[in-house]
Design a protein around this motif. Structure first.
Motif, short mmCIF file in Angstrom:
data_model
loop_
_atom_site.label_atom_id
_atom_site.label_comp_id
_atom_site.label_asym_id
_atom_site.label_seq_id
_atom_site.Cartn_x
_atom_site.Cartn_y
_atom_site.Cartn_z
N GLY A 71 41.33 55.63 -52.59
CA GLY A 71 40.33 54.98 -53.43
C GLY A 71 39.86 55.82 -54.60
O GLY A 71 39.25 55.31 -55.53
N CYS A 72 40.11 57.13 -54.59
CA CYS A 72 39.70 58.02 -55.68
C CYS A 72 40.08 59.47 -55.32
O CYS A 72 40.53 59.74 -54.21
N GLY A 73 39.88 60.35 -56.27
CA GLY A 73 40.16 61.77 -56.04
C GLY A 73 39.28 62.34 -54.94
O GLY A 73 39.72 63.16 -54.12
N THR A 74 38.05 61.90 -54.90
CA THR A 74 37.11 62.38 -53.88
C THR A 74 37.63 62.04 -52.48
O THR A 74 37.58 62.88 -51.57
N GLU A 75 38.12 60.83 -52.32
CA GLU A 75 38.66 60.44 -51.01
C GLU A 75 39.87 61.31 -50.66
O GLU A 75 40.02 61.75 -49.51
N SER A 76 40.76 61.54 -51.63
CA SER A 76 41.94 62.36 -51.37
C SER A 76 41.55 63.75 -50.89
O SER A 76 42.13 64.29 -49.94
N ASP A 77 40.56 64.35 -51.56
CA ASP A 77 40.10 65.69 -51.16
C ASP A 77 39.50 65.66 -49.75
O ASP A 77 39.80 66.53 -48.92
N ASN A 78 38.64 64.67 -49.51
CA ASN A 78 38.03 64.55 -48.17
C ASN A 78 39.09 64.40 -47.09
O ASN A 78 39.03 65.03 -46.04
N GLU A 101 35.44 75.16 -56.84
CA GLU A 101 36.00 73.83 -56.59
C GLU A 101 35.02 72.73 -57.01
O GLU A 101 33.80 72.95 -57.08
N HIS A 102 35.56 71.54 -57.20
CA HIS A 102 34.72 70.35 -57.41
C HIS A 102 33.93 70.09 -56.12
O HIS A 102 34.37 70.48 -55.03
N HIS A 103 32.79 69.43 -56.26
CA HIS A 103 31.97 69.17 -55.06
C HIS A 103 32.70 68.32 -54.02
O HIS A 103 32.36 68.35 -52.84
N VAL A 148 42.97 75.29 -53.14
CA VAL A 148 42.58 75.86 -54.45
C VAL A 148 42.93 74.82 -55.51
O VAL A 148 44.05 74.31 -55.55
N MET A 149 41.96 74.55 -56.38
CA MET A 149 42.20 73.53 -57.40
C MET A 149 43.27 73.96 -58.40
O MET A 149 43.44 75.15 -58.66
N PHE A 150 44.00 72.99 -58.94
CA PHE A 150 45.05 73.30 -59.91
C PHE A 150 44.41 73.78 -61.20
O PHE A 150 44.79 74.80 -61.76
N ASN A 152 40.38 73.85 -63.29
CA ASN A 152 38.96 73.61 -63.12
C ASN A 152 38.43 72.55 -64.08
O ASN A 152 38.78 72.55 -65.26
N ASN A 153 37.58 71.68 -63.56
CA ASN A 153 37.08 70.57 -64.36
C ASN A 153 36.05 70.97 -65.41
O ASN A 153 35.85 70.27 -66.39
N GLU A 154 35.40 72.14 -65.23
CA GLU A 154 34.39 72.52 -66.22
C GLU A 154 34.95 73.44 -67.28
O GLU A 154 34.80 73.20 -68.47
N THR A 177 46.10 71.33 -53.09
CA THR A 177 45.51 71.57 -54.41
C THR A 177 44.87 70.30 -54.94
O THR A 177 45.46 69.22 -54.88
N ASP A 178 43.64 70.46 -55.44
CA ASP A 178 42.95 69.36 -56.11
C ASP A 178 43.45 69.38 -57.55
O ASP A 178 43.05 70.23 -58.35
N ALA A 179 44.35 68.44 -57.84
CA ALA A 179 44.96 68.40 -59.18
C ALA A 179 44.39 67.25 -60.01
O ALA A 179 45.05 66.76 -60.92
N VAL A 180 43.16 66.86 -59.68
CA VAL A 180 42.57 65.70 -60.37
C VAL A 180 42.52 65.93 -61.89
O VAL A 180 42.76 65.02 -62.67
N GLN A 181 42.23 67.16 -62.31
CA GLN A 181 42.16 67.42 -63.76
C GLN A 181 43.53 67.74 -64.36
O GLN A 181 43.71 67.66 -65.57
N ALA A 182 44.48 68.12 -63.53
CA ALA A 182 45.76 68.61 -64.06
C ALA A 182 46.85 67.55 -64.08
O ALA A 182 47.72 67.55 -64.95
N ALA A 200 45.08 63.49 -56.70
CA ALA A 200 45.03 63.08 -58.11
C ALA A 200 44.21 61.80 -58.23
O ALA A 200 43.98 61.10 -57.23
N SER A 201 43.78 61.50 -59.45
CA SER A 201 42.92 60.34 -59.67
C SER A 201 43.29 59.66 -60.98
O SER A 201 43.47 60.33 -62.00
N ALA A 202 43.37 58.31 -60.96
CA ALA A 202 43.88 57.57 -62.12
C ALA A 202 42.98 57.63 -63.35
O ALA A 202 43.47 57.67 -64.48
N HIS A 203 41.66 57.66 -63.14
CA HIS A 203 40.79 57.49 -64.31
C HIS A 203 40.72 58.74 -65.20
O HIS A 203 40.11 58.71 -66.26
N LYS A 204 41.37 59.82 -64.77
CA LYS A 204 41.40 61.02 -65.62
C LYS A 204 42.58 61.00 -66.57
O LYS A 204 42.72 61.88 -67.40
N LEU A 205 43.50 60.04 -66.40
CA LEU A 205 44.67 60.01 -67.28
C LEU A 205 44.87 58.63 -67.89
O LEU A 205 45.98 58.10 -67.93
#
Ligand code: PLP
Length: 409
Positions: A71-78, A101-103, A148-150, A152-154, A177-182, A200-205
């Protein structure tokens, strides 16, 4: 009200491309069948799901049976963290992650700690990079997962993922790896980087909101997180968001096809932005790594200026940006990422993230820097500390050095 809109918050979310919308539309009212059913009406939905899985597998260099839509990057990480903690509890309860890491990862780790896990949060250096020696030293016989995230989002720092994968493999520890930003921004091959799980998450690309994916290497035992029907080969229950998944696949294939050109274009624009800001705005600094950085990310700190106020003033000029502080319960807390890279509170509070996208133009960057110069100048002149350090005539009249912007490696 200013009519002009300059969108420089692409790390928060991105506008959906028209090709993506087009790819999604048939699945709302024409091909609306439930992909779990047997009749012909659902054939289109089934085909779309398989095609999307194949597309993602082609991009990541894996088998399509290793792609799970969520459903989203958050769900994938969880799912990755909780699913591994549960499935490997007999092997051990120790997880290694980082302080930046992202929250979606950090809060999941906190939850896991309340349920018997032990978590090591690795420090990062002043550019936001983890130490490989520090990672290796943190591995214990009961370590089950390194997350470890791919990137960093900030601050946009890209972590040494290939080496992290090698270390994890050598020690027989799984690597998420949380690659939501990458994902979609830089090339990623799960085999080359020895990644066992990837979010990964669709709304970032330039895809739709509310759809993500988790890559899970064959052989990794991962307990389910969503329980219910047998969707996603029995591992992730819930009727598939076919339109969202089709849109995600379209966005990802466009991003993959245009990646090299986008990296070149965005890095050039970003470097131009960084150079102008550091040269023209006194007491500015670049946060994050200069060498290993997402193409579209620029993160600055301005001494004697408050990030939240900057955001409001930029918004009045039609510019959307983000600051390094999160407003929770009415109090503005400096970001955990900026604190972890060692920024003093004043600089963390005076930070600003500008993230470029495929639609950003040089003219928009010029407009933004011109406005930012005025805004930061105004805020700095209002600061009593600034006058004491820079003198009433401002930095040019100051005998003290350090007014020029600085950047890290
Ligand atoms: N991880 C990172 C690094 C992110 O930047 C984000 C979103 O900002 C997420 C996870 C969460 O993704 P989503 O918004 O799809 O839940």
């Amino acid at each position: 009200m200013n009519k002009r809109q300059v969108y420089l918050d692409n790390a928060a979310t991105t506008p959906m491309r028209s090709e993506v919308l087009e790819a999604m539309l048939p699945y709302f009212n024409e091909e609306y069948g439930n992909a779990s059913t047997l009749y012909h009406l659902a054939d289109g939905a089934k085909k779309a799901l398989q095609a999307a899985r194949d597309t993602m597998a082609g991009i990541l260099g894996c088998d399509s049976s290793e792609i799970y839509f969520t459903g989203c990057g958050t769900e994938s990480d969880n799912w990755a963290l909780k699913g591994i903690a549960d499935a490997y509890r007999d092997k051990g309860r120790h997880i290694i992650t980082t302080k930046i890491e992202h929250h979606a990862v950090l809060h999941t780790c906190k939850w896991l700690e309340q349920h018997g896990a032990e978590v090591t949060y690795l420090d990062v250096d002043e550019t936001g990079m983890i130490s490989l020696a520090g990672l290796e030293a943190a591995i214990r016989p009961d370590t089950i997962l390194i997350s470890v995230m791919f990137a960093n989002n900030e601050i946009g720092t890209i972590e040494p993922v290939r080496q992290i994968g090698e270390i994890a493999r050598r020690h027989g520890v799984l690597f998420h790896t949380d690659a939501v930003q990458a994902f979609g921004q830089v090339p990623i091959s799960v085999d080359e980087y020895r990644i066992d799980m990837l979010s990964a998450s669709a709304h970032k690309l330039n895809g739709p909101k509310g759809v993500g994916l988790l890559y899970v290497r064959k052989g990794v035992k991962l307990h389910s997180f969503m329980h219910g029907g047998g969707q996603e080969r029995g591992r992730r229950a819930g009727t598939e968001n076919v339109a969202g998944i089709a849109g995600f696949a379209r966005a990802a294939s466009l991003a993959a096809a245009e990646m090299q050109e986008r990296i070149r274009r965005e890095s050039e624009l970003r470097n131009y932005l960084i150079t102008r800001v550091l040269r023209e705005i006194p007491y500015s600094r670049l946060n994050g790594s200069r060498r290993s950085r997402l193409p579209g990310n620029a993160n600055f700190s301005f001494q004697f200026a408050d990030g939240e106020t900057m955001l409001i003033m930029l918004d009045m000029e039609g510019i959307c940006a983000s600051s390094g502080s999160a407003c929770t319960t009415g109090q503005t807390e400096p970001s955990h990422v900026l604190t972890a890279i060692g920024l003093p509170e004043e600089l963390a509070r005076g930070s600003l993230r500008l993230t470029l996208g495929c639609e950003t133009t040089r003219e928009e960057i010029d407009y933004t820097v011109d406005k930012l110069k005025e805004i930061v100048g105004k805020l700095q002149r209002m600061s009593p500390l600034y006058e004491r350090i820079a003198g009433p005539a401002g930095p040019r009249g100051s005998a003290r050095g350090g007014a020029r912007g600085r950047e890290l490696r």
